[in-house]
Motif scaffolding. Structure first.
Motif, mmCIF file in Angstrom:
data_model
loop_
_atom_site.group_PDB
_atom_site.id
_atom_site.type_symbol
_atom_site.label_atom_id
_atom_site.label_comp_id
_atom_site.label_asym_id
_atom_site.label_seq_id
_atom_site.Cartn_x
_atom_site.Cartn_y
_atom_site.Cartn_z
ATOM 1 N N VAL A 1 45.922 70.000 -45.604
ATOM 2 C CA VAL A 1 46.494 71.283 -45.162
ATOM 3 C C VAL A 1 45.693 71.730 -43.948
ATOM 4 C CG1 VAL A 1 46.969 73.697 -45.729
ATOM 5 C CG2 VAL A 1 47.173 71.945 -47.518
ATOM 6 N N GLY B 1 47.174 77.545 -40.713
ATOM 7 C CA GLY B 1 48.424 78.247 -40.988
ATOM 8 C C GLY B 1 48.563 78.797 -42.381
ATOM 9 N N ASP B 2 47.729 78.364 -43.310
ATOM 10 C CA ASP B 2 47.811 78.932 -44.655
ATOM 11 C C ASP B 2 46.564 79.790 -44.896
ATOM 12 O OD1 ASP B 2 48.620 79.203 -47.492
ATOM 13 O OD2 ASP B 2 49.904 77.488 -47.027
ATOM 14 N N ASP B 3 46.323 80.238 -46.137
ATOM 15 C CA ASP B 3 45.148 81.060 -46.404
ATOM 16 C C ASP B 3 43.865 80.285 -46.146
ATOM 17 O OD1 ASP B 3 46.140 83.703 -47.677
ATOM 18 O OD2 ASP B 3 47.333 82.153 -48.631
ATOM 19 N N ALA B 4 43.898 78.984 -46.393
ATOM 20 C CA ALA B 4 42.726 78.137 -46.187
ATOM 21 C C ALA B 4 43.217 76.739 -45.852
ATOM 22 C CB ALA B 4 41.857 78.108 -47.447
ATOM 23 N N ALA B 5 42.344 75.954 -45.252
ATOM 24 C CA ALA B 5 42.645 74.545 -45.000
ATOM 25 C C ALA B 5 42.223 73.712 -46.205
ATOM 26 C CB ALA B 5 41.892 74.071 -43.756
ATOM 27 N N VAL B 6 42.788 72.535 -46.305
ATOM 28 C CA VAL B 6 42.330 71.555 -47.301
ATOM 29 C C VAL B 6 41.934 70.300 -46.526
ATOM 30 C CG1 VAL B 6 42.870 70.225 -49.370
ATOM 31 C CG2 VAL B 6 43.903 72.494 -49.043
ATOM 32 N N ILE B 7 40.665 69.910 -46.670
ATOM 33 C CA ILE B 7 40.085 68.816 -45.884
ATOM 34 C C ILE B 7 39.723 67.674 -46.837
ATOM 35 C CG2 ILE B 7 38.259 68.225 -44.237
ATOM 36 C CD1 ILE B 7 39.937 70.642 -43.368
ATOM 37 N N ALA B 8 39.973 66.451 -46.407
ATOM 38 C CA ALA B 8 39.596 65.300 -47.226
ATOM 39 C C ALA B 8 38.073 65.215 -47.354
ATOM 40 C CB ALA B 8 40.137 64.014 -46.611
ATOM 41 N N LEU C 1 35.860 74.743 -38.511
ATOM 42 C CA LEU C 1 36.503 76.057 -38.641
ATOM 43 C C LEU C 1 35.879 76.937 -37.566
ATOM 44 C CD1 LEU C 1 36.245 76.645 -42.506
ATOM 45 C CD2 LEU C 1 38.079 75.499 -41.252
ATOM 46 N N GLY D 1 40.899 75.198 -39.008
ATOM 47 C CA GLY D 1 41.055 76.570 -39.470
ATOM 48 C C GLY D 1 40.194 77.485 -38.647
ATOM 49 N N GLY D 2 40.301 78.791 -38.929
ATOM 50 C CA GLY D 2 39.489 79.729 -38.174
ATOM 51 C C GLY D 2 39.853 81.156 -38.466
ATOM 52 N N ASP D 3 39.360 82.014 -37.619
ATOM 53 C CA ASP D 3 39.566 83.442 -37.781
ATOM 54 C C ASP D 3 39.489 84.064 -36.395
ATOM 55 O OD1 ASP D 3 39.755 85.946 -39.191
ATOM 56 O OD2 ASP D 3 37.617 86.231 -38.809
ATOM 57 N N LEU E 1 32.325 70.543 -41.059
ATOM 58 C CA LEU E 1 32.318 69.803 -42.323
ATOM 59 C C LEU E 1 32.225 68.318 -42.009
ATOM 60 C CD1 LEU E 1 35.178 71.727 -44.181
ATOM 61 C CD2 LEU E 1 32.723 72.221 -44.165
#
Lengths: 327, 327
Positions: free
Chosen positions: A28, A31-38, A90, A126-128, A142
């Motif tokens: 992921v 664009g969503d609440d959080a990313a999903v990283i391998a 991020l 991801g980011g802010d 990461l």
């Protein structure tokens, strides 16, 4: 430079940034609440480092591209120093309202370029985005150890050799050139233009470029780990201070040989911001970088140079050393 | 409040913070170039959110403890909204020189308490410390899906019910109370003392407490995911705006029922910062929270309330909406 971020607003800034980043390869991405990283081996290496306008950079000296590059590079170096492969960044940006929108474009380009060139396969996931009186770039990186043990600061053992991969004292020389040649009569920073850089002696121009956009040996972190590094760390505060930290963590004395440190050993020992990798390994185990000393039993001092305790430290305490200037 | 961070320096601030945090349970905790965090199912959830002095908080209103708590809570909520269990925080602090050392102690206590109370097992495992003219708290939160699929914004399907876990409009009411009752004649924020809070009507005191230290339903994120949530997100910008985002991502219309939104439906729809969880699920699959509507086929508008397109949005664009005040 017409539009400002205050005029175009959060949603449009985000769209502009995302349009300049490579497509996410994460489970992921943005664009969503959080990313999903391998995290393929069931662990994730994580570190964060922040660049703040004033103590960490001058807008007259650094281009937006260089700031994005540097914010990525200094974080990638901390992942590499664990022996890990960077997998994701991020990026939290706090921007004054008056920041030109084009500034954000350049920053995004610099982040993307640093990932592509220094750590292929790593991307901003991801980011802010928020507003602030002080331009602030907080990056989290990461990484994956891919099944290996992390290479910590505490693993150096007597008899190991001490190796250095990367530059020593170059970024600090670049900073000195900036203060010497790109500072106006009242102390204000003057723009670093391409023409001004071309007019410098080549080694000075090179040093300025490395100060503004460091090139730490990111992929060498994994190579060193695979070659059996016993301890490793990112040299960000100068070799003397960081070697002392490694020695303290390992309970040893690091014994450096000044003849391996170049023409200006003091600059090599005290200059920060090169983000070289300081590595220890069994003798002969590693050909990466250059040999700069050996690890001894812990003696009276954690660090010696040519057999004598080294007292100068260098390094940079943001609270002690920032003069409150910006520009 | 004698000592300042400028007087004690980076090393001592770090020692004080680490002394107040619980012992790390990570493979590598604070103290090396990077932390190593367990990611048991081979993926890591990662998010970052920043609190900036001025747009995000007033020092007269928020205690250091509350700021630490809130910085943790808003990030934990983004992890929860993916259906994940928070595992670690990284905290990057940029502090003015004049910040009292006691402020940092309170901030560390608030971070630790929010982890312990909202997300047991999660701890601060790394961070960064630097100086800035603007007090800035940038937190990154990591989490584990423990083998489950992430719950994205895009999974809502016609026929699902829409549920809400947590508060709606409470934090915004608290902010209104702060502006009404804790603002001086020239617009300056006045201190929120325990005595002043006690003098408020209880529901106002409660709202202020929730604004300053929100209590998002973190563990409910995993529970909702296990119960079959089809989509989920953190409601940080107000229900109307965030439900619209969920509807757009899913290609559906979210149809809300105003009778489920409490006495003041407008406040519930437009008030931000509660960090409730907005969840969709097949009818009857979930008992968590309360039912506030249904998911319909995508109609003319992404969001309706009582069958009518809802035009107000609420939400907060930091660039559009910050008035440059601090205090």
């Amino acid at each position: 430079m017409g539009e400002t971020v205050g005029a175009i607003g959060e949603g449009e800034i985000l769209r502009r940034i995302l349009a300049r980043l490579p497509r996410s390869a994460a489970p992921v991405g943005p664009g969503d609440d959080a990313a999903v990283i391998a995290a393929p081996d069931g662990r994730v290496v994580a570190t964060t480092d922040t660049l703040v306008h004033g103590p960490d950079f001058r807008l007259a000296w650094s281009s937006p591209f260089e700031l994005g590059w540097k914010a990525a590079a200094v974080n990638l170096a901390d992942v590499a120093a664990m022996g890990a492969r960077p997998t994701a960044l991020l990026v939290a940006l706090a921007l004054p309202d008056a920041t030109p929108a084009a500034f954000v474009d350049g920053l995004a380009d610099g982040l993307a370029a640093a990932c592509a060139e220094l750590a292929p396969g790593c991307a901003v996931e991801g980011g802010d985005l928020t507003v602030s009186d002080t331009l602030t770039i907080a990056v989290t990186a990461l990484g994956s150890l891919d099944g290996r043990d992390p290479v910590r600061r505490s693993g150096a053992r007597p008899g190991d050799e001490v190796r250095l991969i990367g530059d020593l004292g170059v970024a600090a020389r670049g900073l000195a050139v900036l203060f010497d040649r790109f500072t106006g009569p009242t102390g204000e920073p003057l723009p670093v233009t391409a023409a001004a850089l071309e007019a410098l002696p080549p080694h000075e121009a090179h040093a300025v470029a490395r100060q503004l956009a460091p090139c730490p040996p990111i992929t060498a972190g994994v190579t060193a780990a695979m070659a059996g590094a016993t301890a490793m760390m990112d040299v960000s505060d100068g070799l003397a201070l960081d070697a002392t930290r490694l020695a303290q963590a390992s309970g040893v004395t690091v014994e450096l040989d000044s003849t391996t440190l170049g023409a200006d050993a003091t600059a090599a020992l005290t200059g920060g911001e090169d983000h070289a990798l300081l590595v220890t390994a069994r003798p002969g185990a590693m050909s990466l970088g250059r040999r700069i000393g050996v690890v001894g039993e812990r003696g009276a001092a954690p660090l010696t140079v040519d057999g004598v305790e080294y007292g100068r430290r260098g390094g940079w305490d943001p609270y002690r050393d920032w003069d409150a200037g910006r520009g």
